[in-house]
Design an enzyme around this catalytic site. Structure first.
Site, PDB file in Angstrom:
ATOM      1  N   THR A 176       1.027  -1.324  -0.101  1.00 32.50           N
ATOM      2  CA  THR A 176       0.018   0.099   0.020  1.00 32.50           C
ATOM      3  C   THR A 176       0.881   1.338   0.051  1.00 32.50           C
ATOM      4  OG1 THR A 176      -1.739  -1.234   1.244  1.00 32.50           O
ATOM      5  CG2 THR A 176      -1.474   1.385   1.757  1.00 32.50           C
ATOM      6  N   ARG A 204     -14.334  -7.013   0.215  1.00 33.97           N
ATOM      7  CA  ARG A 204     -13.619  -6.706   1.705  1.00 33.97           C
ATOM      8  C   ARG A 204     -13.226  -5.155   1.680  1.00 33.97           C
ATOM      9  NH1 ARG A 204      -7.908  -5.157   2.626  1.00 33.97           N
ATOM     10  NH2 ARG A 204      -7.638  -5.733   4.737  1.00 33.97           N
ATOM     11  N   GLY A 228      -0.724  -1.984   6.884  1.00 33.18           N
ATOM     12  CA  GLY A 228      -0.588  -3.375   7.275  1.00 33.18           C
ATOM     13  C   GLY A 228      -1.873  -4.180   7.394  1.00 33.18           C
TER      14      GLY A 228
HETATM   15  N1  ASP Z   1      -3.868  -1.822   4.797  1.00 35.33           N
HETATM   16  C1  ASP Z   1      -3.900  -2.258   3.490  1.00 35.33           C
HETATM   17  C2  ASP Z   1      -5.354  -3.312   3.622  1.00 35.33           C
HETATM   18  O1  ASP Z   1      -5.573  -3.833   4.598  1.00 35.33           O
HETATM   19  C3  ASP Z   1      -3.086  -3.195   3.030  1.00 35.33           C
HETATM   20  C4  ASP Z   1      -1.520  -2.725   3.192  1.00 35.33           C
HETATM   21  O2  ASP Z   1      -1.014  -2.014   3.789  1.00 35.33           O
HETATM   22  O3  ASP Z   1      -0.627  -3.540   2.461  1.00 35.33           O
HETATM   23  O4  ASP Z   1      -5.977  -3.127   2.706  1.00 35.33           O
END
Ligand code: ASP
Length: 309
Positions: A176, A204, A228
């Site tokens: 992300t 989701r 995360g």
């Molecule tokens: N926080 C993002 C999510 O849960 C994923 C990520 O940070 O890589 O969609």
């Protein structure tokens, strides 16, 4: 004191060190530097924090290395569902979008919702309709197709698991993306964009488009962008919690950011990290994973580009 500062991230949970080739590491660093400097130039020229964070995220969305825009991961139904959000700490105005596909730069759409609609958060078909109406650039599935990410998805598609794109052992990529900035007028802003988690269920939604969880900015305190396992950041209301620790307990940015990642998120077994900047231009970039793609320029002009601890 008139000062400006900027931090960006390309996701927490990087490749295990032994699997990162020097060439790949160079590419990550180059793309981080590019996004950092193009956004920093906006701040240096007296531009707004909102413009700077949007620009940094656009650049990272356009890079195939990160899990946002072009590099978005595959869902359980072999599709892409992207999320993004942006917040202006001066007005507490915000824009967010979730469950969209085809849109080249989801962060532009989030910004447009903030600036040109009566709403904060648009999802799915309604968001796509708004994107078309406002003539956002659309791309075909080919643009978002990436062989590595597809392989990554094939490996876990028949399981019930879903994961941070970078937590696959053989992974060579991404996360992300997000940015936080302080401009010379003393305004703070934050932006986050993601393809979510590999093999996530259809429908989701993670923390990234949720104001207060993945993204938050308030001139009174700080600007925050998280990365995360979104489920944990939603439950912890992580970004807003950080701002509250500063506002109500009088903690420093550093102390509050560490508490969120190393105590609160950790306590519920969440993995990830965040970037944050406060009104004085202090920067914090804690994470509890092996690494987090990150870069910053603080109020004194010191530049950092880093991946591992
Ligand atoms: N926080 C993002 C999510 O849960 C994923 C990520 O940070 O890589 O969609």
């Amino acid at each position: 004191m008139k000062t400006h500062a900027l931090a960006i991230h390309g996701g927490a949970g990087t490749l295990v060190k032994g699997m990162m080739t020097p060439e790949l590491e160079t590419k990550y660093r180059e793309d981080l530097k590019l996004a950092l400097e193009s956004a920093y130039n906006i701040l240096k020229a007296g531009g707004s924090a909102v413009d700077a964070v949007e620009k940094a995220v656009i650049d990272l969305e356009d890079s195939p290395l990160f899990n946002a825009g072009k590099g978005s991961v595959f869902t359980a139904t072999e599709a892409h569902e992207m999320d993004a959000s942006i917040m202006d700490g001066k007005t507490l105005n915000a824009g967010a979008v979730t469950l969209i596909d085809s849109v080249k730069n989801p962060i532009r759409l989030a910004r447009d919702i903030m600036d040109n609609s009566e709403h904060v958060f648009l999802a799915g078909e309604g968001a796509m309709e708004f994107a078309k109406l406002r003539q956002h650039v659309m791309e075909s599935p080919d643009y978002f197709y990436d062989e590595f990410r597809h392989e990554q998805w094939l490996e876990i598609k028949d399981s019930d698991t879903f994961q941070l794109d970078h937590s696959v052992k053989k992974d060579s990529k991404f996360g992300t993306v997000g940015a936080v900035a302080l401009d010379i007028e003393g305004n703070l802003a934050a932006a986050t964009s993601t393809g979510g988690m590999t093999n996530k269920r259809y429908g989701r939604i993670g923390d990234s488009p949720i104001i207060g969880s993945g993204t938050y900015a308030n001139n009174k305190t700080c600007a925050v962008s998280c990365t995360g396992n979104g489920e944990f950041f939603i439950r912890a209301v992580a970004a807003y919690d950080l701002a509250c620790l500063i506002e109500h307990r009088g903690w420093t940015l550093e102390k509050a950011a560490n508490a969120v990642i190393h105590e609160r998120i950790k306590k519920i077994n969440g993995e990830g990290g965040l970037i944050a900047v406060d009104r004085q231009g202090h920067i914090a970039m804690p994470f509890n994973t092996e690494g987090m793609y990150r870069a910053s320029i603080d109020a004194s002009g010191r530049q950092i580009i880093a991946i591992y601890k």
